[in-house]
Scaffold this active site. Structure first.
Site, PDB file in Angstrom:
ATOM      1  N   HIS A 240       0.871  -1.280  -0.174  1.00  6.82           N
ATOM      2  CA  HIS A 240       0.116  -0.177  -0.076  1.00  6.82           C
ATOM      3  C   HIS A 240       0.952   1.360  -0.023  1.00  6.82           C
ATOM      4  CE1 HIS A 240      -3.592   1.809  -0.665  1.00  6.82           C
ATOM      5  NE2 HIS A 240      -3.286   2.858   0.166  1.00  6.82           N
TER       6      HIS A 240
ATOM      7  N   TYR B  49       1.959   5.668  -2.158  1.00  8.79           N
ATOM      8  CA  TYR B  49       2.173   6.968  -1.889  1.00  8.79           C
ATOM      9  C   TYR B  49       3.579   7.275  -2.096  1.00  8.79           C
ATOM     10  CZ  TYR B  49      -2.240   6.528   0.386  1.00  8.79           C
ATOM     11  OH  TYR B  49      -3.683   6.329   0.443  1.00  8.79           O
TER      12      TYR B  49
ATOM     13  N   HIS C 179      -9.631   0.838 -10.383  1.00  5.32           N
ATOM     14  CA  HIS C 179      -9.004   1.851  -9.460  1.00  5.32           C
ATOM     15  C   HIS C 179      -7.454   2.370  -9.413  1.00  5.32           C
ATOM     16  CE1 HIS C 179      -8.738   3.828  -5.297  1.00  5.32           C
ATOM     17  NE2 HIS C 179      -7.442   2.776  -5.131  1.00  5.32           N
ATOM     18  N   PHE C 180      -6.768   1.347  -9.209  1.00  5.11           N
ATOM     19  CA  PHE C 180      -5.448   1.729  -9.033  1.00  5.11           C
ATOM     20  C   PHE C 180      -4.741   2.446 -10.504  1.00  5.11           C
ATOM     21  CE2 PHE C 180      -4.303  -2.978  -9.548  1.00  5.11           C
ATOM     22  CZ  PHE C 180      -3.518  -3.071 -10.803  1.00  5.11           C
ATOM     23  N   HIS C 181      -5.273   1.874 -11.475  1.00  2.00           N
ATOM     24  CA  HIS C 181      -5.018   2.387 -12.919  1.00  2.00           C
ATOM     25  C   HIS C 181      -5.479   4.053 -12.998  1.00  2.00           C
ATOM     26  CE1 HIS C 181      -3.756  -1.406 -14.203  1.00  2.00           C
ATOM     27  NE2 HIS C 181      -3.088  -0.874 -15.389  1.00  2.00           N
TER      28      HIS C 181
ATOM     29  N   ARG D 285     -10.231 -10.450 -11.856  1.00  2.00           N
ATOM     30  CA  ARG D 285      -9.011  -9.740 -12.621  1.00  2.00           C
ATOM     31  C   ARG D 285      -7.830 -10.668 -13.174  1.00  2.00           C
ATOM     32  NH1 ARG D 285      -5.743  -7.211  -7.593  1.00  2.00           N
ATOM     33  NH2 ARG D 285      -4.183  -6.597  -9.501  1.00  2.00           N
ATOM     34  N   ARG D 286      -7.036 -10.283 -13.854  1.00  4.70           N
ATOM     35  CA  ARG D 286      -5.727 -10.961 -14.367  1.00  4.70           C
ATOM     36  C   ARG D 286      -6.045 -12.605 -14.931  1.00  4.70           C
ATOM     37  NH1 ARG D 286      -2.257  -9.606  -8.952  1.00  4.70           N
ATOM     38  NH2 ARG D 286      -0.962  -8.021  -9.967  1.00  4.70           N
TER      39      ARG D 286
END
Lengths: 541, 191
Positions: free
Chosen positions: A215, A219, A366-368, A429-430
């Protein structure tokens, strides 16, 4: 004062080159598993490509951007030539050699384990050794940032540390510590199994170690973008930073609370107890605070620019903003994507809502949106802003830059919104292949096809980005003047020690990590009989 | 008062205003986050969507030889109290049973594990979603209100055959399920 331009350019060029290769893999992956393409017959190609895409985009690209930008910040904000130039080059070469070392076995199909490693599956040892070299190279950067700041502080006792450097060093410490989780997993569990010293792995423990990194690494990717929000955007659009102190508080909060929250990645895991899941969920909520503070400060700083340019009334200042300036466009797009991505993040942090979308395409979307969208668009902005100072040549094609940024924004929305949607429909996913003829999967076919279009818009945008930089190489030489960072409305004259140094916050970061991870890790380590045989991928050994 | 002192005075007053607005926003931000955290905690305690309260372990290397996950014990079993327990094993690259049969309107406990690598367990169209980690038992209380079929993919990369690892859940009427259960000790369905 930029004295090590070659060093900084080398980092940025390598970063963007690997990014350019990895985005092609990403677009290919989106295409071949969509209804627009026939079954590729060998699923291993897909996982091979996915491993390369993730490893480059997650470990190599953002790390090089943070390093190159960090050296630039150190030299310009402290107005002091970089101490440890040779070490910096050594770090660069380690990252380069590490990246090549990791990518060779991946390309050969010997390490298709994805960038999240997934033991007890074990790939070729050189894959993991390469990743370790990348991290070790970046740790040299961490040390150099600390050394350069310390030297400046000795020469300038009691002066406020420039905001850009304060944030940059905070980001470097965050990275140094967050990388420890994956390093423990690699050095204690995976590499011994990969080279044959051990033959079993405790997968539950691995997942907790990896969550330590997984995580806060986000950041670390994000901090250069936030530094650009605070220290590039207001200056580039003719405004000022609303509040220097609040900016420091935002970076301090990232340093302290982005670490002890990683177990929200293990909400659905049976090896982690409910109590620590709740604690990590609550801490994850806290990490939204620095972003909310940033949204306020940056919007206020942009408003100052609008009003200085003659904008009046509650909304007139928006029209008065320099919309033809690529940095203005980039920060606007970044904030819109950060808004949607952040809202999705709040859903992920809640155990109850997460249960619906955990490990579905929602997560990939989300993370893309957050990393590829909100963060990477600011990497482009950083490059556009810094380039003339590095090359001594102006980037004059503002229209092309704006087109590039527009396409990146549109591409990201078109790619990730359908991705979120099919995740809500339960699409995992994946996977190398989905049977869209199945009645239960058929409703996802249109959304998946739309997101393929988005992926190719992103590829076009990436190509335009390279065109802008290469055109800049051919522009006439021109002195861009000294590189400056934004000024605060009320520049700090003196600062309390807690806002001018990192010691207290690093101590808190380590302390909170130990309280939030110490006991779960202790329990996992002392529990015996959890290991399973390593499963070697990529053929016979 | 000279011009200079008046301007300094204005300067510090505007700084005070700026700081006050900023403080208000910070308080709002913290309040929003606190509210969300409290909602999550409340939802967890009162709406039964809670993480598994107890960590349960099992020897992953012998689970097929003895204990509750031996092959003859997999599938759906009716408990003396009328609830149903479903035992599932996920392995590269299939679930056993491949088709899970469950009744409507009945409290069901899913117990699942993996003997090899990490797998995912998701029943589409529901919020039933967990991980299968070797060495641990995932234990989930669930209930289905409507008859129907759901896909059940593995959602964690588990090797090159991952994309083929799909199971199915068939929800049938409670009474039909009870009738079937008089004939067999452990129920499952054929895909």
């Amino acid at each position: 004062m930029l004295t090590n331009k070659r060093l900084i350019l080398a980092h940025f060029w390598l970063a963007f080159s690997v990014f350019g290769l990895a985005i092609l893999l990403g677009a290919w992956q989106m295409l071949i598993r969509s209804p627009l393409h026939a079954w590729i017959s060998n699923p291993e190609w897909y996982y091979r490509s996915l491993t390369a895409h993730g490893t480059v985009m997650g470990y190599v690209f953002p790390t090089l951007v943070a390093m190159g930008f960090g050296y630039a910040i150190s030299e310009t904000s402290l107005n002091q030539p970089l101490i440890g130039r040779r070490w910096a080059w050594a770090g660069f070469w380690l990252v380069l050699i590490g990246a090549v070392t990791a990518m060779v076995p991946v390309s050969l199909g010997l390490a298709s384990v994805l960038y999240t490693f997934y033991p007890p599956m074990i790939g070729n040892p050189f894959y993991y050794i390469g990743v370790v070299l990348v991290v070790v190279g970046s740790w040299i950067w961490v040390a150099l940032m600390s050394i350069n700041l310390a030297a400046w502080k000795r020469a300038n006792p009691d002066k406020p540390v420039p905001l850009a450097m304060f944030a940059n060093v905070a980001g470097s410490y965050l990275w140094a510590w967050t990388a420890v989780g994956a390093a423990l997993e690699l050095l204690l569990q995976i590499i011994p199994a990969a080279i044959g010293l051990t033959s079993t792995i405790d997968a539950g423990l691995s997942r907790v170690f990896f969550s330590w990194t997984l995580h806060a690494i986000v950041y670390f990717w994000l901090i250069p973008a936030y530094i650009a929000y605070y220290t590039i955007v207001p200056r580039a659009i003719g405004g000022k930073v609303y509040s220097d102190a609040m900016a420091r508080i935002a970076f301090i909060l990232f340093l302290v609370v982005s670490m002890p929250i990683g177990m929200h990645h293990t909400f659905a895991d049976p090896q982690v107890g409910a109590g620590f899941k709740f604690i990590h969920s609550a801490f994850t909520a806290l990490v939204a605070i620095p972003t909310l503070l940033t949204v306020f400060t940056i919007c206020a700083s942009v408003e100052i620019a609008g009003r200085l340019r003659g904008g009046k009334g509650p909304f007139g200042w928006i029209a008065a903003l320099p919309w033809d300036n690529p940095i203005m466009l980039a920060v606007t797009f970044s904030f819109i994507m950060l808004g949607f991505g952040g809202a999705g993040g709040l859903i992920n942090m809640s155990y109850q809502l997460d249960a619906t979308i955990h490990n579905t395409q929602w997560i990939t979307g989300h993370f893309h949106l957050i990393f590829g969208g909100a963060i990477v668009i600011m990497y482009f902005a950083i490059a556009y802003d810094l380039w003339p100072h590095l090359t001594g040549r102006q980037l004059t094609n503002l229209r092309l830059m704006r087109t590039q940024l527009w396409l990146w924004f549109i591409g990201m929305i078109v790619t990730t919104f359908p991705w979120h949607w099919v995740g809500i429909l339960g699409m995992p996913r994946r996977m190398a292949y989905y049977d869209y003829t199945n009645a239960a999967l058929e409703p996802t076919a249109l959304s998946v096809s739309i997101s393929v279009v988005g992926a190719f818009i992103l590829v076009i945008s990436a190509i335009l980005f390279f065109v802008v930089l290469l055109e800049g190489q051919r522009a006439p030489r021109e002195n861009a003047g000294p590189y400056r960072f934004s000024m605060a409305v009320h520049p700090p004259v003196t600062l309390p020690a807690v806002l001018n140094g990192h010691a207290l916050w690093v101590t808190l970061m380590v302390g909170l990590t130990i309280t939030n991870y110490g006991f779960p890790v202790y329990e996992l380590v002392t529990r015996s009989g959890m290991s399973v045989p390593a499963i070697y991928v990529g053929g016979e050994r | 008062m000279t011009d200079e002192t008046s301007s300094t005075h204005n300067h510090s007053r505007s700084a005070d205003v700026a700081a006050r607005i900023e403080r208000r926003w910070a308080i709002v931000a913290i309040a929003v986050i606190a509210l969300i955290a409290v909602m999550a905690a409340y939802g967890g305690i009162h709406r039964a969507t809670m993480p598994q309260t107890q960590v349960e372990t099992i020897d992953p290397t012998t689970l097929h030889l003895n204990g509750e996950f031996i092959e003859s014990n997999l599938g759906s079993a009716i408990e003396p109290n009328g609830s149903v327990t479903v035992r599932v094993v996920g392995q590269q690259y299939s679930f056993t049973p491949q088709c899970i049969l469950v009744p409507t309107d009945t409290p069901i406990t899913i117990r699942a594990t993996s003997p090899d690598v990490v797998h995912g367990f998701l029943i589409e169209g529901t919020n039933i979603n967990t991980m299968l980690v070797p060495g641990y038992i995932s234990d989930l209380p669930v209930q289905f209100n409507k008859p129907g079929e759901h896909l059940m993919p593995c959602h964690e990369f588990c090797g090159v055959g991952h994309e083929g690892m799909w199971g199915k859940v068939k929800v049938i009427d409670k009474f039909d399920f009870l009738q079937l259960s008089t004939k067999e000790r452990r129920l499952n369905c054929v895909d």
